[in-house]
Enzyme design. Structure first.
Site, PDB file in Angstrom:
ATOM      1  N   GLY A  45      14.421  -5.991  -5.271  1.00  0.00           N
ATOM      2  CA  GLY A  45      15.477  -6.197  -6.258  1.00  0.00           C
ATOM      3  C   GLY A  45      15.064  -5.607  -7.589  1.00  0.00           C
ATOM      4  N   LEU A  93       8.652  -6.549 -10.041  1.00  0.00           N
ATOM      5  CA  LEU A  93       8.181  -5.199 -10.378  1.00  0.00           C
ATOM      6  C   LEU A  93       7.717  -5.116 -11.835  1.00  0.00           C
ATOM      7  CD1 LEU A  93      10.822  -2.999  -8.491  1.00  0.00           C
ATOM      8  CD2 LEU A  93       8.513  -3.644  -7.753  1.00  0.00           C
TER       9      LEU A  93
HETATM   10 ZN    ZN Z   1      11.776  -9.411 -11.425  1.00  0.00          ZN
END
Ligand code: ZN
Length: 181
Positions: A45, A93
């Protein structure tokens, strides 16, 4: 185009993203860049603020764990209802190399605009339910580390400072992979 992903605690990640007024070509281009950036970083995501764009856009691809599900882009996602509870070891991330257990509702129904601007409603379970809540949090300036103990968060914050200085040094030498591709 693969874009650089900001590392927490970058100040942009604390800001609230603005709703998209119209799903036009610029938004579709942003979505394409987000899918490419997420795939390049091997993520499930990504939210627009993670690439420095304060717009309410998220992309999700949990097909590695949920092969029956297709990748999906959501503009102006709104969680309408939640049910149950589920603990998942989440990563992000923007917090590379870290993962911690986070408890969230197990099933969520979300309303959003798809890439042509049509309103859709989707009920998500399993990893997709976790991911859609994690990414919607990003639109409100909330990180998964805001859901864990402050002690763990401060340890991660120190490690991320090292990641940031390493990246800054690398960039100074002109080795940024995001900018080169
Ligand atoms: Zn995140």
């Amino acid at each position: 185009m693969v874009r650089e992903i900001l590392v927490w605690p970058h100040p942009t990640l604390k800001q609230k993203a603005q709703p998209v007024a119209q799903v036009d070509d610029s938004v579709r281009e942003l979505i394409r860049d987000m899918f490419e950036s997420m795939a390049a970083a091997d993520g499930v995501g990504l939210a627009a603020p993670q690439i420095g764009v304060l717009k309410r856009v998220i992309v999700l691809d949990t097909s590695s764990k949920q092969p029956e599900l297709k990748p999906v882009a959501m503009v102006n996602p709104e969680i309408l209802s939640v049910e149950g509870s589920f603990v998942y070891k989440e990563g992000c991330l923007s917090v590379p190399g870290e993962a911690e257990d986070v408890e969230r509702p197990a099933k969520v129904t979300v309303r959003y605009l798809e890439e042509q601007g049509q309103s859709q409603t989707l009920t998500c379970e399993g990893l997709l339910a976790t991911a859609v809540q994690h990414e919607t949090d990003h639109l409100n300036g909330i990180m998964f580390v805001d859901h864990i103990s402050s002690l763990k968060r401060e340890i991660i914050r120190k490690r991320m400072k090292k990641v940031q200085s390493y990246q800054a040094a690398k960039k100074a030498r002109g080795e940024s992979s995001a900018e080169a591709s």
